[in-house]
Enzyme design. Structure first.
Site, PDB file in Angstrom:
ATOM      1  N   HIS A 268      15.445  -9.767 -70.361  1.00 14.19           N
ATOM      2  CA  HIS A 268      15.103  -9.785 -68.778  1.00 14.19           C
ATOM      3  C   HIS A 268      15.027  -8.375 -68.287  1.00 14.19           C
ATOM      4  O   HIS A 268      14.408  -7.604 -68.691  1.00 14.19           O
ATOM      5  CB  HIS A 268      16.209 -10.599 -68.124  1.00 14.19           C
ATOM      6  CG  HIS A 268      15.700 -11.006 -66.673  1.00 14.19           C
ATOM      7  ND1 HIS A 268      14.674 -10.858 -66.350  1.00 14.19           N
ATOM      8  CD2 HIS A 268      16.771 -11.532 -65.836  1.00 14.19           C
ATOM      9  CE1 HIS A 268      14.684 -11.149 -64.767  1.00 14.19           C
ATOM     10  NE2 HIS A 268      15.780 -11.631 -64.660  1.00 14.19           N
ATOM     11  N   HIS A 307       5.692 -12.711 -71.684  1.00 17.04           N
ATOM     12  CA  HIS A 307       6.274 -13.186 -70.500  1.00 17.04           C
ATOM     13  C   HIS A 307       6.289 -14.760 -70.693  1.00 17.04           C
ATOM     14  O   HIS A 307       5.414 -15.316 -71.244  1.00 17.04           O
ATOM     15  CB  HIS A 307       5.673 -12.770 -69.498  1.00 17.04           C
ATOM     16  CG  HIS A 307       6.356 -12.677 -68.192  1.00 17.04           C
ATOM     17  ND1 HIS A 307       6.206 -13.731 -67.432  1.00 17.04           N
ATOM     18  CD2 HIS A 307       7.137 -11.736 -67.617  1.00 17.04           C
ATOM     19  CE1 HIS A 307       7.169 -13.578 -66.247  1.00 17.04           C
ATOM     20  NE2 HIS A 307       7.374 -12.721 -66.288  1.00 17.04           N
ATOM     21  N   ASP A 363       7.955  -4.227 -67.654  1.00 19.87           N
ATOM     22  CA  ASP A 363       9.127  -3.215 -68.041  1.00 19.87           C
ATOM     23  C   ASP A 363       8.412  -2.178 -69.031  1.00 19.87           C
ATOM     24  O   ASP A 363       8.959  -1.411 -69.354  1.00 19.87           O
ATOM     25  CB  ASP A 363      10.025  -4.254 -68.854  1.00 19.87           C
ATOM     26  CG  ASP A 363      10.881  -4.919 -67.797  1.00 19.87           C
ATOM     27  OD1 ASP A 363      11.240  -4.463 -66.957  1.00 19.87           O
ATOM     28  OD2 ASP A 363      11.322  -5.996 -68.083  1.00 19.87           O
TER      29      ASP A 363
HETATM   30  N1  CMC Z   1       7.114  -9.225 -79.438  1.00 21.46           N
HETATM   31  C1  CMC Z   1       6.563 -10.024 -80.453  1.00 21.46           C
HETATM   32  N2  CMC Z   1       6.522 -11.273 -80.749  1.00 21.46           N
HETATM   33  C2  CMC Z   1       6.734 -11.833 -79.420  1.00 21.46           C
HETATM   34  C3  CMC Z   1       7.219 -11.212 -78.284  1.00 21.46           C
HETATM   35  C4  CMC Z   1       7.200 -10.179 -78.372  1.00 21.46           C
HETATM   36  N3  CMC Z   1       7.512  -9.156 -77.173  1.00 21.46           N
HETATM   37  N4  CMC Z   1       7.307 -12.082 -77.170  1.00 21.46           N
HETATM   38  C5  CMC Z   1       7.071 -13.370 -77.831  1.00 21.46           C
HETATM   39  N5  CMC Z   1       6.638 -13.397 -79.080  1.00 21.46           N
HETATM   40  C6  CMC Z   1       6.276 -14.298 -79.786  1.00 21.46           C
HETATM   41  C7  CMC Z   1       7.370 -15.223 -80.334  1.00 21.46           C
HETATM   42  O1  CMC Z   1       7.850 -14.675 -81.667  1.00 21.46           O
HETATM   43  C8  CMC Z   1       6.810 -16.422 -80.494  1.00 21.46           C
HETATM   44  O2  CMC Z   1       6.011 -16.555 -81.667  1.00 21.46           O
HETATM   45  P1  CMC Z   1       6.083 -17.804 -82.511  1.00 21.46           P
HETATM   46  O3  CMC Z   1       5.298 -18.908 -81.651  1.00 21.46           O
HETATM   47  O4  CMC Z   1       5.414 -17.517 -83.739  1.00 21.46           O
HETATM   48  O5  CMC Z   1       7.654 -18.129 -82.838  1.00 21.46           O
HETATM   49  C9  CMC Z   1       5.802 -16.673 -79.242  1.00 21.46           C
HETATM   50  O6  CMC Z   1       5.423 -15.078 -79.176  1.00 21.46           O
HETATM   51  C10 CMC Z   1       6.224 -17.228 -78.144  1.00 21.46           C
HETATM   52  O7  CMC Z   1       7.489 -16.378 -77.625  1.00 21.46           O
HETATM   53  P2  CMC Z   1       8.815 -17.028 -77.158  1.00 21.46           P
HETATM   54  O8  CMC Z   1       9.941 -16.025 -77.465  1.00 21.46           O
HETATM   55  O9  CMC Z   1       8.807 -18.691 -77.358  1.00 21.46           O
HETATM   56  O10 CMC Z   1       8.325 -16.859 -75.602  1.00 21.46           O
HETATM   57  P3  CMC Z   1       9.356 -17.060 -74.264  1.00 21.46           P
HETATM   58  O11 CMC Z   1       8.684 -17.209 -72.966  1.00 21.46           O
HETATM   59  O12 CMC Z   1      10.674 -17.656 -74.641  1.00 21.46           O
HETATM   60  O13 CMC Z   1       9.699 -15.484 -74.243  1.00 21.46           O
HETATM   61  C11 CMC Z   1      10.071 -13.313 -73.259  1.00 21.46           C
HETATM   62  C12 CMC Z   1       9.637 -14.622 -73.261  1.00 21.46           C
HETATM   63  C13 CMC Z   1       9.810 -12.248 -72.084  1.00 21.46           C
HETATM   64  C14 CMC Z   1      11.715 -13.321 -73.506  1.00 21.46           C
HETATM   65  C15 CMC Z   1       9.300 -12.661 -74.862  1.00 21.46           C
HETATM   66  O14 CMC Z   1       8.325 -12.448 -74.527  1.00 21.46           O
HETATM   67  C16 CMC Z   1      10.274 -11.556 -75.142  1.00 21.46           C
HETATM   68  O15 CMC Z   1      11.218 -11.396 -75.678  1.00 21.46           O
HETATM   69  N6  CMC Z   1       9.912 -10.132 -74.780  1.00 21.46           N
HETATM   70  C17 CMC Z   1      10.413  -9.073 -75.007  1.00 21.46           C
HETATM   71  C18 CMC Z   1      11.223  -8.628 -74.004  1.00 21.46           C
HETATM   72  C19 CMC Z   1      10.771  -8.320 -72.629  1.00 21.46           C
HETATM   73  O16 CMC Z   1       9.995  -7.333 -72.565  1.00 21.46           O
HETATM   74  N7  CMC Z   1      11.471  -8.743 -71.582  1.00 21.46           N
HETATM   75  C20 CMC Z   1      10.730  -8.646 -70.264  1.00 21.46           C
HETATM   76  C21 CMC Z   1      10.103  -9.753 -69.313  1.00 21.46           C
HETATM   77  S1  CMC Z   1       9.397  -9.503 -68.011  1.00 21.46           S
HETATM   78  C22 CMC Z   1      10.433  -8.707 -67.009  1.00 21.46           C
HETATM   79  C23 CMC Z   1      11.683  -9.449 -66.836  1.00 21.46           C
HETATM   80  O17 CMC Z   1      11.714 -10.686 -66.755  1.00 21.46           O
HETATM   81  O18 CMC Z   1      12.824  -8.859 -66.670  1.00 21.46           O
END
Ligand code: CMC
Length: 440
Positions: A268, A307, A363
């Site tokens: 986050h 996201h 971010d």
């Molecule tokens: N790098 C590589 N792969 C990713 C990433 C990433 N940053 N984000 C998602 N994926 C992949 C994930 O591995 C999954 O692949 P598969 O379908 O093959 O298993 C697919 O994309 C869907 O990901 P998810 O984890 O199910 O998506 P989510 O909606 O649960 O997670 C998230 C959203 C923001 C937690 C995630 O994208 C992430 O960890 N991003 C990196 C951390 C980040 O930048 N966070 C800031 C978010 S924006 C500001 C805030 O909220 O504070």
């Protein structure tokens, strides 16, 4: 004739149910009537991480993740970032309308005149170890404020709620700056009421021996724009925490401490810090393809990408990218921007990211600006928490005044043991030695 209802057939019993659809949603509670036997609990919906569950009705922030749209109270984020300022946006988020000139004057006056913190809070911050993370200090210090303002418990008194809102928005920058000054072993700088919200924050962070600190206008404005972009983002993890904790009717300082703790995590608000650590680890543009391969191999995540809601470019990231160039004109270019741009270029062409709709989020670039402005990496989540306080408070107040809301209390699907009898220590030891013998 079309009807705003959903008909469900329970194939276990052959029974049909008609459930109303309102605002493109069904009430999860309406599923409870679906039972196999009279004494059944009734059907539940299972939704870990709230992937498809609306937990509230809100009028604060609108996001269309597929089209990359973000609006506060109907106003596009692009217009607010260009024409407004953080305190005006905080007013808008909390009150629903932009202020008149008199309302803005009054609001700004009140925020400006609540920036001081009790001297005992200074002693509290003094108690932290020299290398304590400033976000840990902020979380604790804001929670500690609840012990100073006992009137904050009276959450259904509108006037007292307003007072806590002034205090929280005003004091968060002071707590944040004091936490920073403590971590570098420098004396605390008291607030300067002649400066703007962000100008004063820069003063409390940076002032040394000068009689009056004069913030650089470009940096003050850049910080203000970043604060606007971070002010609210509907039902994200920390806002959900704010609403959930607030639903127990605790005071807002305790709820903000909990929300800030949720923000601290690297998935986050801690992501901006993680981005900078990732860019430092990559080290140069040439190492980007190898890093992308590690991401695709599932070894690491590309921080600042992806996201839950945006499946398109995060509109805040677009604005931040522009702000970066203005800041670099004053501070000189942060060299890690080249690594970030290369990461973005390669990722946006790569099928792994394209097929998963992974784009830069807020971010990805914010930390690069903060670093260019001289903020240390561990201050980044703190810089997120300061402006998000207005969003948390608006959502908290909306929750409190919503007659449909109650204490947040999800259900679970229990998959553990059925009832079993307590075993004495001798029985357990007996069992253990039998298992050990069996595996010999
Ligand atoms: N790098 C590589 N792969 C990713 C990433 C990433 N940053 N984000 C998602 N994926 C992949 C994930 O591995 C999954 O692949 P598969 O379908 O093959 O298993 C697919 O994309 C869907 O990901 P998810 O984890 O199910 O998506 P989510 O909606 O649960 O997670 C998230 C959203 C923001 C937690 C995630 O994208 C992430 O960890 N991003 C990196 C951390 C980040 O930048 N966070 C800031 C978010 S924006 C500001 C805030 O909220 O504070």
């Amino acid at each position: 004739m079309s009807k705003d209802t959903l008909t469900i057939t329970d194939n276990r019993t052959g029974k049909q149910y008609e459930i109303p659809i309102e605002n493109e949603a069904i009430m999860a509670k309406d599923l409870r009537q679906i039972k196999v036997a009279e004494d059944d609990f009734g059907l539940m919906s299972y939704d870990p991480a709230f992937m498809n569950t609306a937990s509230c009705k809100s009028r604060v922030t609108f996001i269309d993740g597929d089209r990359g749209i973000l609006r506060y109270r109907g106003y596009p984020i692009e217009q607010l970032a260009e024409q407004s300022n953080y305190l005006e946006v905080a007013y808008l988020i909390l009150h629903g309308e932009l202020p008149t000139a008199a309302e803005l004057r009054d609001w700004t006056w009140h925020i400006t005149h609540h920036t001081f913190i009790h001297e005992n809070i200074k002693k509290f911050i003094d108690g932290f170890h020299y290398d304590a993370h400033p976000m840990g200090m902020l979380v604790s210090a804001v929670g500690a404020l609840s012990t100073f303002y006992t009137d904050a418990k009276d959450i259904f008194n509108a006037e007292l709620r307003r007072k806590q809102i002034f205090r929280l928005i005003a004091k968060m920058p002071t707590l944040a700056a004091f936490a920073y000054r403590h971590s570098i072993g420098m004396p605390y700088n008291y607030p300067d009421n002649d400066l703007s919200y962000t100008g004063n924050f820069l003063n409390m962070m940076s002032k040394m021996t000068e009689v009056q600190y004069k913030p650089n206008h470009t940096l003050e404005r850049a910080l203000d724009v970043l604060f606007i972009l971070h002010a609210d983002h509907e039902q994200n993890c920390s806002t959900n925490a704010m609403r959930s904790i607030g639903s127990s009717h605790v005071d807002p300082y305790s709820a903000v401490a909990g929300a800030a703790a949720a923000l601290y995590g690297p998935l986050h608000g801690g992501a901006n810090e993680a981005v900078l650590r990732m860019l430092a680890e990559i080290g140069s543009k040439d190492h980007v393809p190898a890093y992308i391969n590690r991401v695709k191999g599932g070894e690491v995540r590309l921080m600042g990408f992806g996201h839950r809601v945006y499946k398109n470019y995060d509109p805040r990231a677009k604005i931040i990218k522009q702000v970066a160039h203005e800041v670099f004109e004053v501070t000189g270019k942060n060299p890690v921007i080249d690594i970030a741009l290369e990461l973005e270029r390669i990722a946006l062409e790569d099928d792994y990211f394209v097929s998963r709709k992974l784009y830069p989020n807020v971010d990805f670039y914010s930390g690069i600006i903060y670093q260019a402005m001289g903020f240390p990496v561990d201050m980044f989540p703190v810089l997120f928490a300061i402006p998000r306080t207005s969003g948390w408070l608006a959502q908290w107040e909306e929750m409190l005044l919503d007659s449909e809301q109650k204490i947040a209390r999800p259900r679970q699907i229990y998959l553990g043991y059925d009832e079993r009898d307590y075993e004495s220590m001798e029985q357990r030891q007996d069992k253990e030695s039998k298992t050990a013998k069996a595996s010999d």
